[in-house]
Scaffold this active site. Structure first.
Site, PDB file in Angstrom:
ATOM      1  N   SER A  45       0.809  -1.213   0.000  1.00 23.90           N
ATOM      2  CA  SER A  45       0.000   0.000   0.000  1.00 23.90           C
ATOM      3  C   SER A  45       0.847   1.270   0.000  1.00 23.90           C
ATOM      4  CB  SER A  45      -0.940   0.015   1.216  1.00 23.90           C
ATOM      5  OG  SER A  45      -1.904  -1.018   1.121  1.00 23.90           O
ATOM      6  N   GLY A 221      -3.021   3.508  -3.455  1.00 24.83           N
ATOM      7  CA  GLY A 221      -3.569   4.491  -4.388  1.00 24.83           C
ATOM      8  C   GLY A 221      -5.034   4.804  -4.228  1.00 24.83           C
ATOM      9  N   CYS A 246      -9.470  -2.196   3.786  1.00 23.13           N
ATOM     10  CA  CYS A 246      -8.770  -1.001   3.310  1.00 23.13           C
ATOM     11  C   CYS A 246      -9.217  -0.611   1.896  1.00 23.13           C
ATOM     12  CB  CYS A 246      -7.268  -1.214   3.411  1.00 23.13           C
ATOM     13  SG  CYS A 246      -6.331   0.335   3.430  1.00 23.13           S
ATOM     14  N   TYR A 291      -7.222   7.614   1.496  1.00 20.89           N
ATOM     15  CA  TYR A 291      -8.568   7.932   1.004  1.00 20.89           C
ATOM     16  C   TYR A 291      -9.591   7.405   1.997  1.00 20.89           C
ATOM     17  CZ  TYR A 291      -6.364   9.197  -3.381  1.00 20.89           C
ATOM     18  OH  TYR A 291      -5.577   9.809  -4.334  1.00 20.89           O
ATOM     19  N   HIS A 331      -6.733  -2.442   9.314  1.00 20.73           N
ATOM     20  CA  HIS A 331      -6.105  -3.737   9.020  1.00 20.73           C
ATOM     21  C   HIS A 331      -6.276  -4.708  10.182  1.00 20.73           C
ATOM     22  CE1 HIS A 331      -3.988  -2.773   5.231  1.00 20.73           C
ATOM     23  NE2 HIS A 331      -4.053  -1.539   5.709  1.00 20.73           N
ATOM     24  N   GLU A 333      -5.534  -7.750  10.155  1.00 17.79           N
ATOM     25  CA  GLU A 333      -4.378  -8.661  10.181  1.00 17.79           C
ATOM     26  C   GLU A 333      -3.161  -8.006  10.815  1.00 17.79           C
ATOM     27  OE1 GLU A 333      -3.295  -6.045   6.905  1.00 17.79           O
ATOM     28  OE2 GLU A 333      -5.178  -6.894   7.611  1.00 17.79           O
TER      29      GLU A 333
END
Length: 381
Positions: A45, A221, A246, A291, A331, A333
């Protein structure tokens, strides 16, 4: 060796170089994690970004093979207050400097990262240029001015081929938009038969894999840079149980008629408080995104907000009112970060089992395959 970091507003930081020699441009962001710099470096990411660590000492425990979140780091530069060249850790196999050299990534240390972070918080993330060269400042400004930020990060970081992590329980197709390995580990830990597919895999191709559920991964992105992924998710909603993380959360929102926007400086770190609205319980989460889903765009859709960020009130979780789909912006994880939210993977599997129990008919793709097989056998006679 000297290194310099130039921001698009003209601010120049001069420090010491480590890692590879060279020059790169990217979006300058900051991460507030105290540990986990290896997982940050290898998180897809961060593709196309120059990452600033706010914790002042980086490199002290080295690099360990087992802690990578991807096969290689995708960042465009690494910014720290102090770089420790000689790590001390029984698990450490080599140094941060060696890792950056191996993948051609430039690092800069001995600059005021606190000042840099305050500037990004006040004015938002900026385009930046990191160099170990001796070019004049006017030349660097000219190069930075014409440099373009990436818009194809998902294609750069996604797997190119289908692969699997076999298990003996539910089959989960993980659509890889730049997935962290921690997602596969969490699913495998629960016995799932995981099939990882590229970012541009179509809904029909996914149906042929006969999944019990769909996992939408994280990724880099702007979610609007991958409209084909939005269309794929739209076709899968209602047919399979879906869990998004995400970028996968943002793609689900777009596929359901909501909208996304860019945050001023993003959420990146392992200490972000998130409130679960159903229980009022607060979870400390790991986050990495620039974002967010617009709250006003939820009205008129079949979406329900399930989690919010306790710092700024932004949306951190959604679920579909009619179909078995839920997503989170953070996240579960971790890697790096707290494991407070790992229960979401159990919730996903419970949702798959409930869906199969309440829908005893064979999935549509299986029935179509059997029909096609029968027609083929009839034609051969």
């Amino acid at each position: 060796m000297q290194a310099r970091l130039l921001l698009e507003d003209g601010t120049l930081f001069t420090g010491l170089a480590f890692g590879a020699e060279g020059q790169s441009t990217g979006e300058v962001v900051f991460n507030t994690g105290i540990t986990g710099y290896q997982e940050v470096l290898s998180d897809p990411s961060y593709c196309g970004q120059i990452v600033t660590m706010t914790y002042p000492l980086i490199g002290n425990y080295g690099i360990t093979r087992d802690d990578f979140e991807a096969v290689r780091p995708y960042i465009h530069g690494f910014v720290v207050r102090r770089h420790e060249p000689v790590p001390s850790n029984w698990r450490g196999e080599y140094s941060l400097d060696r890792l950056l050299k191996e993948y051609g990534i430039t690092g800069i240390s001995d600059i005021d990262t606190r000042m840099l972070t305050r500037k990004l918080r006040n004015f938002g993330t900026m385009k930046g240029l990191l160099t170990t060269g001796s070019e004049r400042i006017e030349e660097l400004q000219e190069r930075l001015g014409v440099a373009q930020l990436l818009h194809d990060q998902v294609a750069r970081t996604s797997t190119k081929n289908i692969f699997s992590a076999p298990g003996n329980k539910e089959r989960v197709v993980l659509i890889d938009f730049g997935a962290k390995s921690g997602i596969v580990k969490e699913l495998s830990k629960r016995g799932c038969d995981v099939i990882v597919v590229p970012h541009d895999t179509t809904a029909d191709q996914i149906r042929r894999l006969n999944p019990d559920g769909i996992q939408l991964s994280n990724g880099p992105g702007d979610p609007k840079d991958v409209p084909y992924a939005v269309e794929t998710v739209k076709q899968l909603i209602g047919e399979f149980p879906i869990f998004g993380i995400c970028l996968g959360h943002q793609l689900f929102a777009l596929a359901s008629g909501a909208d996304t926007t860019r945050l001023k400086f993003g959420h990146r770190g392992g200490n972000h408080p998130v409130k679960e609205l159903a229980t009022n319980r607060c979870y400390i989460t790991s986050q990495n995104h620039g974002y967010t889903v617009l709250e006003d765009s939820i009205a008129g859709t079949d979406l329900e907000v399930t989690h919010i960020n306790n710092n700024d009130g932004s949306i951190e979780g959604l679920k579909h009112k009619k179909h078995p789909v839920f997503t989170v912006q953070y996240h579960p994880e971790a890697a790096p970060g707290p494991h407070d939210s790992s229960y979401l993977f159990d919730q996903f599997l419970d949702m798959i089992r409930d869906h199969k129990k309440n829908n005893p008919l064979k999935p549509l793709q299986t029935r179509l395959q059997e029909t096609l097989k029968g027609e083929l056998q009839y034609a051969q006679k």
